[in-house]
Design an enzyme around this catalytic site. Sequence first.
Site, mmCIF file in Angstrom:
data_model
loop_
_atom_site.group_PDB
_atom_site.id
_atom_site.type_symbol
_atom_site.label_atom_id
_atom_site.label_comp_id
_atom_site.label_asym_id
_atom_site.label_seq_id
_atom_site.Cartn_x
_atom_site.Cartn_y
_atom_site.Cartn_z
ATOM 1 C CD1 TRP A 107 30.089 14.202 56.252
ATOM 2 C CD2 TRP A 107 30.866 15.831 56.758
ATOM 3 N NE1 TRP A 107 30.318 14.511 57.359
ATOM 4 C CE2 TRP A 107 30.998 15.900 57.563
ATOM 5 C CE3 TRP A 107 32.616 16.691 55.559
ATOM 6 C CZ2 TRP A 107 31.872 16.494 57.963
ATOM 7 C CZ3 TRP A 107 32.891 17.438 55.809
ATOM 8 C CH2 TRP A 107 32.589 17.582 57.242
ATOM 9 C CG ASP A 181 33.891 10.363 52.904
ATOM 10 O OD1 ASP A 181 34.512 9.667 54.141
ATOM 11 O OD2 ASP A 181 33.689 11.822 52.669
ATOM 12 C CE LYS A 205 34.092 12.357 61.377
ATOM 13 N NZ LYS A 205 33.839 12.804 60.186
HETATM 14 C C1 LIG Z 1 33.465 13.865 58.908
HETATM 15 C C2 LIG Z 1 33.723 13.982 57.762
HETATM 16 C C3 LIG Z 1 34.643 14.591 56.989
HETATM 17 C C4 LIG Z 1 35.428 15.571 57.462
HETATM 18 O O1 LIG Z 1 36.322 14.892 58.337
HETATM 19 P P1 LIG Z 1 37.963 15.920 58.701
HETATM 20 O O2 LIG Z 1 38.593 15.217 58.798
HETATM 21 O O3 LIG Z 1 37.130 16.829 59.438
HETATM 22 O O4 LIG Z 1 37.419 16.843 57.109
HETATM 23 C C5 LIG Z 1 34.072 13.911 55.507
HETATM 24 N N1 LIG Z 1 33.283 12.805 54.733
HETATM 25 C C6 LIG Z 1 32.716 12.292 56.315
HETATM 26 C C7 LIG Z 1 32.204 11.093 55.561
HETATM 27 C C8 LIG Z 1 32.409 12.743 57.663
HETATM 28 O O5 LIG Z 1 31.916 11.947 58.728
#
Ligand SMILES: *Cc1c(COP(=O)(O)O)cnc(C)c1O
Length: 370
Positions: A107, A181, A205
Amino acid sequence: MMTTQNSPVYNFSAGPAILPDAVLRTAQQELLDYNGSGLSVMTMSHRSDVFMSILHHAEQDLRQLLNIPDNYKILFLQGGASAQFNMMTLNLAHGFKRADSVVSGNWSRIAHQQMGKLTQTEIHLAAHGGDLFDYQDIPPAASWDIDPQSAFVHFCSNETVHGLQYLDLPKPDGLPTLVCDMSSEILSRQINVSDYGMIYAGAQKNIGPSGATIVIIREDLLDRSDDSIPDVWNYKKHVIKQGMYNTPATYPIYISGLVFRWLQAQGGVAQIEKTNALKASLLYQAIDNSNGFYINNIKEHARSRMNVIFHTADKATDDLFIQEASLRGLSMLNGYKSMGGMRASIYNAMPLQGVEALIDFMRDFQRRHG
Ligand SMILES: *Cc1c(COP(=O)(O)O)cnc(C)c1O
């Protein structure tokens, strides 16, 4: 957990992911008539008093759970975490020569690639944790090649695909503004929000359904949001309009709010953190004590407590594992599409019994196929 006939189904999906049973049941009860309003949350105006109250309480509860100081704003945006890769750069790096970015897995790698688009700012690779699809350790903050004058340094605290986590989170001293993030770990452990300029997380998540993205941003950084940035991508505009610049993802926000209350009822983040640590340590022990039948190559200090990846010696056995597990009610254990192997995502809503059921199955499978 959900049940089919009489046996429980445990959902190990990485995202969209498991939600607490109690939350889904409440949503079911309230689906057609929210709190005596005669309306579904899904069908009411985002500007109605009823929805404004849902939003307000979701925000307050999140603030309480993460101990978010008053000088931080909370937004529920759309576009997922992926949209934040660019939104944060457009807003926070405006007028800066350089922004730093740490790549420690899939990511943050994608974030690094995307951040450079539509901006004059140089996106500097401050650290790189490994070869493509072979990340086994995280680059410690002390090794980051940063410039304190940079707009920010971006990193991902938990790499959902590669199963790596900064268990020791970087401290802000000497670093540019930290932007993180936290999509796949937010609310899984206590953090010090004041260490960050901004934190963001897609809801699907560890919070709620897909469709809402949480942004927690320090107030003074809003001064960087230049008027030339289209309003819908402009943090300051969203803050001025109190999260109502345009229609927010009302239903995902409502479910997220229910999850926040569920979390409070579990004893809050400090309590769930203990359960999460226990779940992860039991699962890694099961892997490490399998005499090499199950393999996880991540350095111990970087092993994710949320996404536990492992594999056996060959793909055929992995496939069989996933198939048999699924028949036993252990669902969605397949690894990321380009990674293969197995991945058990054990977010807040996964009960200890789910992890124990997985470990029992792992032992049984090894007895039969080891
Ligand atoms: C799933 C995820 C993303 C992407 O998320 P979207 O909502 O599909 O854009 C980005 N960073 C991390 C750490 C993730 O687990």
